[in-house]
Write a protein that holds these residues in place. Structure first.
Motif, PDB file in Angstrom:
ATOM      1  N   ASN A   1      15.057 -12.660 -43.073  1.00 54.87           N
ATOM      2  CA  ASN A   1      14.911 -12.633 -42.157  1.00 54.87           C
ATOM      3  C   ASN A   1      14.051 -10.931 -41.068  1.00 54.87           C
ATOM      4  O   ASN A   1      15.043 -10.456 -42.067  1.00 54.87           O
ATOM      5  CB  ASN A   1      16.825 -13.192 -40.858  1.00 54.87           C
ATOM      6  CG  ASN A   1      16.767 -14.417 -41.552  1.00 54.87           C
ATOM      7  OD1 ASN A   1      16.496 -15.500 -41.569  1.00 54.87           O
ATOM      8  ND2 ASN A   1      17.740 -14.445 -42.206  1.00 54.87           N
TER       9      ASN A   1
ATOM     10  N   TYR B   1      13.710  -8.932 -37.214  1.00 54.99           N
ATOM     11  CA  TYR B   1      14.223  -8.763 -35.501  1.00 54.99           C
ATOM     12  C   TYR B   1      12.435  -9.227 -34.939  1.00 54.99           C
ATOM     13  O   TYR B   1      12.719 -10.076 -33.836  1.00 54.99           O
ATOM     14  CB  TYR B   1      13.859  -6.887 -35.040  1.00 54.99           C
ATOM     15  CG  TYR B   1      13.826  -6.786 -34.306  1.00 54.99           C
ATOM     16  CD1 TYR B   1      14.359  -7.721 -32.769  1.00 54.99           C
ATOM     17  CD2 TYR B   1      13.491  -5.893 -32.977  1.00 54.99           C
ATOM     18  CE1 TYR B   1      15.194  -7.949 -31.331  1.00 54.99           C
ATOM     19  CE2 TYR B   1      13.840  -5.369 -32.118  1.00 54.99           C
ATOM     20  CZ  TYR B   1      14.666  -6.496 -31.204  1.00 54.99           C
ATOM     21  OH  TYR B   1      14.831  -6.268 -29.911  1.00 54.99           O
TER      22      TYR B   1
ATOM     23  N   PHE C   1      13.536 -13.024 -35.052  1.00 55.79           N
ATOM     24  CA  PHE C   1      14.252 -13.703 -34.010  1.00 55.79           C
ATOM     25  C   PHE C   1      14.010 -13.322 -32.635  1.00 55.79           C
ATOM     26  O   PHE C   1      14.089 -14.351 -31.931  1.00 55.79           O
ATOM     27  CB  PHE C   1      15.255 -12.649 -34.290  1.00 55.79           C
ATOM     28  CG  PHE C   1      16.295 -12.538 -35.724  1.00 55.79           C
ATOM     29  CD1 PHE C   1      16.263 -14.125 -36.028  1.00 55.79           C
ATOM     30  CD2 PHE C   1      16.689 -11.704 -36.269  1.00 55.79           C
ATOM     31  CE1 PHE C   1      17.010 -14.709 -37.533  1.00 55.79           C
ATOM     32  CE2 PHE C   1      17.706 -11.595 -37.501  1.00 55.79           C
ATOM     33  CZ  PHE C   1      17.692 -13.095 -37.502  1.00 55.79           C
TER      34      PHE C   1
ATOM     35  N   VAL D   1      17.495 -12.152 -26.913  1.00 62.93           N
ATOM     36  CA  VAL D   1      18.070 -11.478 -27.436  1.00 62.93           C
ATOM     37  C   VAL D   1      18.419 -10.185 -27.316  1.00 62.93           C
ATOM     38  O   VAL D   1      17.303  -9.132 -26.768  1.00 62.93           O
ATOM     39  CB  VAL D   1      18.153 -11.759 -29.498  1.00 62.93           C
ATOM     40  CG1 VAL D   1      17.341 -12.550 -29.964  1.00 62.93           C
ATOM     41  CG2 VAL D   1      16.398 -10.815 -29.251  1.00 62.93           C
TER      42      VAL D   1
ATOM     43  N   LEU E   1      21.015  -6.761 -33.341  1.00 66.15           N
ATOM     44  CA  LEU E   1      21.016  -7.093 -34.039  1.00 66.15           C
ATOM     45  C   LEU E   1      21.811  -6.762 -35.567  1.00 66.15           C
ATOM     46  O   LEU E   1      21.157  -5.689 -36.097  1.00 66.15           O
ATOM     47  CB  LEU E   1      20.391  -8.161 -34.614  1.00 66.15           C
ATOM     48  CG  LEU E   1      19.568  -8.882 -33.438  1.00 66.15           C
ATOM     49  CD1 LEU E   1      18.657 -10.026 -33.293  1.00 66.15           C
ATOM     50  CD2 LEU E   1      20.613  -9.813 -32.022  1.00 66.15           C
TER      51      LEU E   1
ATOM     52  N   ALA F   1      20.835 -17.721 -40.194  1.00 63.82           N
ATOM     53  CA  ALA F   1      21.376 -16.709 -39.104  1.00 63.82           C
ATOM     54  C   ALA F   1      21.031 -18.237 -37.578  1.00 63.82           C
ATOM     55  O   ALA F   1      20.552 -19.061 -37.799  1.00 63.82           O
ATOM     56  CB  ALA F   1      20.043 -16.493 -38.904  1.00 63.82           C
TER      57      ALA F   1
ATOM     58  N   TYR G   1      21.593 -18.425 -33.424  1.00 63.58           N
ATOM     59  CA  TYR G   1      21.882 -17.652 -32.312  1.00 63.58           C
ATOM     60  C   TYR G   1      22.884 -18.077 -30.982  1.00 63.58           C
ATOM     61  O   TYR G   1      23.629 -19.254 -31.322  1.00 63.58           O
ATOM     62  CB  TYR G   1      20.676 -17.787 -30.973  1.00 63.58           C
ATOM     63  CG  TYR G   1      19.664 -17.174 -32.131  1.00 63.58           C
ATOM     64  CD1 TYR G   1      19.375 -15.987 -31.982  1.00 63.58           C
ATOM     65  CD2 TYR G   1      18.983 -18.618 -32.442  1.00 63.58           C
ATOM     66  CE1 TYR G   1      18.215 -16.071 -32.256  1.00 63.58           C
ATOM     67  CE2 TYR G   1      17.659 -17.975 -33.025  1.00 63.58           C
ATOM     68  CZ  TYR G   1      17.010 -16.987 -33.098  1.00 63.58           C
ATOM     69  OH  TYR G   1      15.634 -16.403 -34.073  1.00 63.58           O
TER      70      TYR G   1
ATOM     71  N   ILE H   1      23.349 -12.593 -33.388  1.00 63.44           N
ATOM     72  CA  ILE H   1      23.610 -13.197 -34.180  1.00 63.44           C
ATOM     73  C   ILE H   1      24.475 -13.058 -35.093  1.00 63.44           C
ATOM     74  O   ILE H   1      24.992 -12.469 -35.867  1.00 63.44           O
ATOM     75  CB  ILE H   1      21.931 -12.490 -35.241  1.00 63.44           C
ATOM     76  CG1 ILE H   1      20.633 -12.666 -35.167  1.00 63.44           C
ATOM     77  CG2 ILE H   1      21.732 -13.808 -36.546  1.00 63.44           C
ATOM     78  CD1 ILE H   1      20.271 -14.738 -34.761  1.00 63.44           C
TER      79      ILE H   1
ATOM     80  N   TYR I   1      26.581 -15.281 -38.690  1.00 66.29           N
ATOM     81  CA  TYR I   1      25.801 -16.195 -40.288  1.00 66.29           C
ATOM     82  C   TYR I   1      26.567 -16.682 -40.676  1.00 66.29           C
ATOM     83  O   TYR I   1      28.568 -15.917 -40.713  1.00 66.29           O
ATOM     84  CB  TYR I   1      25.221 -14.921 -41.443  1.00 66.29           C
ATOM     85  CG  TYR I   1      23.946 -13.922 -40.935  1.00 66.29           C
ATOM     86  CD1 TYR I   1      22.584 -14.106 -41.081  1.00 66.29           C
ATOM     87  CD2 TYR I   1      24.250 -12.619 -40.368  1.00 66.29           C
ATOM     88  CE1 TYR I   1      21.619 -13.344 -41.065  1.00 66.29           C
ATOM     89  CE2 TYR I   1      23.195 -11.977 -39.688  1.00 66.29           C
ATOM     90  CZ  TYR I   1      22.098 -12.095 -40.594  1.00 66.29           C
ATOM     91  OH  TYR I   1      21.002 -11.919 -39.693  1.00 66.29           O
TER      92      TYR I   1
END
Length: 578
Positions: free
Chosen positions: A351, A353, A356, A363, A367, A405, A407, A429, A431
């Motif tokens: 993952n 930035y 995302f 976002v 994060l 991940a 949102y 984010i 998890y």
């Protein structure tokens, strides 16, 4: 005559008397009895002989066949017939399509929308070419009942160079991206406070990248590539990512094992966390090897393999090894009509930035970035062709993700808001371990080369470990597209999308309570219909018109972020060569 008959009778009587006398005499001297004669049976096989295919002839003279000659007695005949010359049937040929290497598009529409794109390609020689493109899409916004700016802009530029030789082909490219969005989705309860504080909801991203790839012919090394990207924003965030991949065939005892090798480095920083004013740093690198051996027998094809990953976290200094299955199979039940397939695979998902922000541009720059451990992705399905122009695909899947991940709307910091994204108008984010079950069906129809149609539907069910819901993941997704070349000049098309309900959470930071107040929000499903119509004036110039969100739904893809209602855009495309 009578004399002869008399003599014959005399002889016959004399013989009869003599025989009778002799029999009587024998009977007087020989005693009657039974005599048994015993002899063993000894059968024998007579000699066999083979009949000759061509028997020998013992004739004194052998006649030979005489050769026969056939002769005809021909003589010329006068004729007045004259054959006509043959002519080929006339076949209507379709006019060949003129292809151009370059094009430019410009369009304008409602909400002060501007769409522009230029693509260029030039062949330097038979083996070399250079090209690039520039694109821009922006809108000044104007969604009803909004208190903050909702304009956006997305600009890209890219250049590339490629070379094709006899045994290899390689390509390099580089580019730059600039994007700007707004955190305009302030909940109704926070609009007054945000307006009083005079927040600036603008958020901009920038990205620069450089990469290349190479492909070999008739070697154990099939291909290789590398890619580097620098990504950041106007809030002081920055991220670097470098990936290198290679695909090789490893010969082991006259057997070639297909192997993918991957190196992935990620490192980034945020100026602060969401709730605390402390810098956030993240980074790791991973090395992965995926191998598979292909076995074929009649209509069955099986790939047996596994994937091995080594992960090192740069911040914590911890390292870990991951092992995943890599097994796939296909079986042709009825030629191309019915093909069964299935597999079970796993992966270590990196993952970032950039990923995302690309999926959700709202976002916040605060994060927590970490990889996802996808233990396995098991699937099974049927695909094939119902006819020469209709294909289908039906499948089911089960995915087990660890640290997936999700949102989720950031907590509303109504006590002491410090930033422009603290009013519930940004996403963070979280998890969690998520298990996903899904079924899907797809049909593609090519009625002819002028008409294409595709339909796809998916259903998902989620199970989470710690979170109350699988935030912002839809339960149903559907899409339909069609492309129709009406005639030589007119063309049309449409795209329809359906997204089912999603769930999010609205969290309010309380002043007197130890825990914040939270409320689960259900986002309604939405249907988005888009269509376009165009006309080719000539081979080079075309005009078009587009309509988006035709059903005029101001739906929310993300909580508190409504989209533009029905939009219209018109423009033209020009194709050319240098």
């Amino acid at each position: 005559m009578r004399k002869h008959i008399k003599n014959i009778l005399t002889v016959a009587i004399t013989l009869s008397v003599a025989v009778s006398f002799s029999q009587d005499k024998i009977n007087d001297t020989i005693n009657t009895g039974v005599i048994d004669v015993v002899k063993p049976y000894a059968p024998t096989i007579s000699d066999a002989f083979k009949v000759k295919e061509i028997p020998s002839l013992e004739d004194e003279t052998t006649e030979t066949k005489k050769a026969i000659k056939y002769n005809i007695f021909s003589f010329p005949v006068a004729s007045t017939f004259t054959p006509a010359k043959g002519k080929a049937a006339i076949v209507e040929k379709r006019k060949p399509i003129k292809l151009f290497d370059n094009y430019a598009t410009l369009g304008v529409g409602t909400y002060t929308t501007i769409l522009g794109e230029v693509y260029l390609n030039h062949a330097i020689s038979r083996t070399e070419s250079v090209g690039g493109y520039v694109s821009h899409h922006s809108s000044q916004g104007g969604i009803e009942d909004l208190s903050f700016d909702d304009n956006f802009s997305n600009s890209k530029i890219n250049v590339n160079y490629s070379s094709r030789l006899r045994d290899l082909a390689w390509n390099v490219e580089g580019g730059f991206i600039h994007q700007s969005y707004n955190w305009y989705g302030v909940p109704q309860s926070q609009i007054a406070a945000a307006t009083t504080d005079g927040i600036d909801v603008g958020h901009s991203f920038f990205s620069a990248h450089f990469g290349g790839d190479i492909t070999f012919e008739d070697t154990y090394i099939n291909s290789g590539s590398f890619f580097f990207r620098r990504f950041g924003d106007n809030q002081g965030s920055g991220e670097n990512r470098f990936t290198a991949k290679a695909k090789v065939d490893l010969p082991i005892r006259d057997v070639e094992i297909s192997t993918d090798i991957r190196f992935d480095y990620l490192g980034g920083t945020f100026d602060r966390a969401y709730l605390t004013n402390t810098e956030l740093n993240y980074g790791n690198f991973q090395v992965g090897i995926s191998s598979a051996y292909e076995m074929k027998q009649d209509d069955l094809t099986v790939n047996l393999g596994a994937s091995l990953f080594y992960l090192n976290d740069n911040e914590s200094g911890e390292s870990k090894i991951y092992i995943y299955p890599n097994v796939t199979a296909t079986y042709r039940l009825v030629n191309d009509i019915l093909i069964a397939y299935g597999g079970i695979e796993g992966d270590l998902i990196q993952n970032s930035y950039y990923d995302f922000a690309t999926e959700n541009p709202f976002v916040s720059p605060t994060l927590v970035v970490a990889p996802t451990d996808q233990l396995y992705n098991a699937y099974i399905g049927l695909k094939g062709k119902l006819s020469s122009n209709m294909s289908y695909n039906v499948s089911g899947l089960y995915i087990a993700d660890r640290s997936k991940a999700l949102y989720k709307t950031n907590i509303i910091r109504n006590l002491i808001p410090e930033n422009d994204y603290d009013y519930g108008n940004s996403f963070g984010i979280v998890y969690d371990d998520v298990d996903t079950f899904g079924v899907a069906g797809e049909i593609n129809v090519d009625v002819n080369r002028n008409f294409k149609l595709g339909l796809k539907a998916e259903y998902f069910s989620y199970s989470t470990e710690d979170e109350a819901e699988a935030w912002n993941l839809p339960d149903i997704k559907g899409s339909l597209f069609l492309d129709y070349q009406i005639n030589e000049h007119w063309f049309a098309g449409a795209n329809l999308f359906y997204v089912g309900e999603r769930k999010d959470q609205l969290v309010l930071e309380g002043s007197l309570l130890p825990d914040p107040l939270s409320e689960t929000v259900v986002l309604d499903s939405y249907f988005d219909a888009n269509a376009h119509l165009g006309y080719h004036i000539n081979d080079q110039l075309s005009v078009f018109a587009k309509a988006n969100n035709i059903n005029n739904q101001a739906y929310q893809r993300w909580q508190s972020f409504p989209v533009q209602s029905i939009q219209f855009l018109a423009g033209a495309t020009y194709k050319f060569d240098f």
